[in-house]
Design a protein around this motif. Structure first.
Motif, PDB file in Angstrom:
ATOM      1  N   ALA A  35       0.885   6.065   1.928  1.00 14.42           N
ATOM      2  CA  ALA A  35       1.741   7.223   2.170  1.00 14.42           C
ATOM      3  C   ALA A  35       0.935   8.485   1.900  1.00 14.42           C
ATOM      4  CB  ALA A  35       2.960   7.174   1.254  1.00 14.42           C
ATOM      5  N   VAL A  37       1.715  12.398   0.305  1.00 14.06           N
ATOM      6  CA  VAL A  37       2.659  13.308  -0.327  1.00 14.06           C
ATOM      7  C   VAL A  37       2.085  14.714  -0.187  1.00 14.06           C
ATOM      8  CG1 VAL A  37       3.822  13.958  -2.476  1.00 14.06           C
ATOM      9  CG2 VAL A  37       3.385  11.537  -1.972  1.00 14.06           C
ATOM     10  N   ALA A  51      -1.357   8.301  -1.158  1.00 13.88           N
ATOM     11  CA  ALA A  51      -0.806   7.528  -2.279  1.00 13.88           C
ATOM     12  C   ALA A  51      -0.504   6.094  -1.850  1.00 13.88           C
ATOM     13  CB  ALA A  51       0.478   8.180  -2.776  1.00 13.88           C
ATOM     14  N   THR A  52      -0.712   5.174  -2.770  1.00 11.95           N
ATOM     15  CA  THR A  52      -0.299   3.792  -2.542  1.00 11.95           C
ATOM     16  C   THR A  52       0.777   3.377  -3.536  1.00 11.95           C
ATOM     17  OG1 THR A  52      -2.117   2.985  -3.920  1.00 11.95           O
ATOM     18  CG2 THR A  52      -2.496   3.071  -1.525  1.00 11.95           C
ATOM     19  N   SER A  53       1.285   4.336  -4.290  1.00 11.38           N
ATOM     20  CA  SER A  53       2.280   4.027  -5.322  1.00 11.38           C
ATOM     21  C   SER A  53       3.701   4.357  -4.909  1.00 11.38           C
ATOM     22  CB  SER A  53       1.944   4.798  -6.601  1.00 11.38           C
ATOM     23  OG  SER A  53       1.992   6.201  -6.347  1.00 11.38           O
ATOM     24  N   LEU A  54       3.934   4.689  -3.642  1.00  8.60           N
ATOM     25  CA  LEU A  54       5.284   5.032  -3.182  1.00  8.60           C
ATOM     26  C   LEU A  54       6.206   3.826  -3.270  1.00  8.60           C
ATOM     27  CD1 LEU A  54       7.259   7.011  -1.796  1.00  8.60           C
ATOM     28  CD2 LEU A  54       6.412   6.109   0.384  1.00  8.60           C
ATOM     29  N   THR A  65       9.964   7.182  -5.638  1.00  9.35           N
ATOM     30  CA  THR A  65       9.067   7.467  -6.751  1.00  9.35           C
ATOM     31  C   THR A  65       7.617   7.283  -6.314  1.00  9.35           C
ATOM     32  OG1 THR A  65       8.541   6.911  -9.052  1.00  9.35           O
ATOM     33  CG2 THR A  65       9.242   5.110  -7.658  1.00  9.35           C
ATOM     34  N   PHE A  66       6.750   8.060  -6.916  1.00  5.40           N
ATOM     35  CA  PHE A  66       5.316   7.868  -6.732  1.00  5.40           C
ATOM     36  C   PHE A  66       4.645   8.240  -8.040  1.00  5.40           C
ATOM     37  CE2 PHE A  66       6.162  12.191  -5.229  1.00  5.40           C
ATOM     38  CZ  PHE A  66       5.204  12.946  -5.885  1.00  5.40           C
ATOM     39  N   ASN A  67       3.415   7.797  -8.203  1.00  8.32           N
ATOM     40  CA  ASN A  67       2.632   8.053  -9.407  1.00  8.32           C
ATOM     41  C   ASN A  67       1.395   8.841  -9.024  1.00  8.32           C
ATOM     42  OD1 ASN A  67       4.446   6.132 -10.474  1.00  8.32           O
ATOM     43  ND2 ASN A  67       3.007   4.495 -10.075  1.00  8.32           N
ATOM     44  N   ILE A  86       7.300  13.393   1.636  1.00  6.01           N
ATOM     45  CA  ILE A  86       6.714  12.057   1.551  1.00  6.01           C
ATOM     46  C   ILE A  86       6.614  11.524   2.980  1.00  6.01           C
ATOM     47  CG2 ILE A  86       7.039   9.706   0.729  1.00  6.01           C
ATOM     48  CD1 ILE A  86       8.691  10.953  -1.613  1.00  6.01           C
ATOM     49  N   THR A  88       5.402   8.264   5.442  1.00 13.61           N
ATOM     50  CA  THR A  88       4.946   6.883   5.551  1.00 13.61           C
ATOM     51  C   THR A  88       4.003   6.809   6.746  1.00 13.61           C
ATOM     52  OG1 THR A  88       6.855   6.233   6.882  1.00 13.61           O
ATOM     53  CG2 THR A  88       7.021   5.928   4.480  1.00 13.61           C
TER      54      THR A  88
END
Length: 176
Positions: A35, A37, A51-54, A65-67, A86, A88
């Protein structure tokens, strides 16, 4: 998992602890959707990251949520802003995923984005994008968990999802 020594190509020092080695090896094997952000600084400058934490947190209300690391170049903007976008990604978005994970000064050069709702940067031609209001930022060690309530969004053209696995972008194979 072989925990005898760390992968010398990951920049780890030779005295990496077994827990760190195990963690790195395991999460390299854990495929994750990719993803992007995006947000903007108070002065209107766009910021963003890959990000890969979505993850979805709840459907009602719609929460995601994401980190991210507190040391990330985008963190100061995420720490101060009320809203993010966000996105995808599909396989066709591999190049823009690489752009947004690269040099911070180069991330918004080009026509791969435009100003969307609230003046936020929206990446063109993604499989979907969602504008969300940040509800919480929870610091955990040197990272943060960010919880976002989705307010609006749109679908793009469908595509095979872009996946990150073993430090490489992939197209998923045949369903099992």
């Amino acid at each position: 998992m072989n925990s005898a020594s760390p992968d010398p190509t990951d920049g780890a020092v030779s005295d990496a602890t077994p827990d760190l080695v195990a963690f790195r090896q395991a999460f390299r094997r854990h495929a994750a959707g990719v993803a992007i952000v995006t947000a903007q600084r108070e002065d209107g400058t766009p910021v963003g990251f890959t990000a890969t934490s979505l993850a979805s947190l709840a459907a009602v209300p719609p929460l995601a949520t994401f980190n991210m690391a507190l040391s990330a170049s985008s963190w100061p903007a995420i720490a101060e802003t009320d809203r993010v976008v966000i996105h995808t990604l599909g396989v066709r978005n591999r190049e823009v995923a690489q752009i947004l994970s690269g040099d911070n000064q180069q991330r918004f050069l080009g026509d791969h984005w435009y100003r969307g709702p609230h003046g936020l940067p929206v990446i063109r031609d993604t499989t979907a994008w969602m504008v969300g209001r940040i509800l919480e930022r929870t610091q955990v060690h040197n990272s943060a968990v960010v919880i976002v309530q989705i307010e609006e969004g749109a679908l793009g053209e469908d595509d095979a999802p872009l996946v990150y696995h073993e430090r490489t972008y992939w197209r998923p194979g045949t369903p099992v």
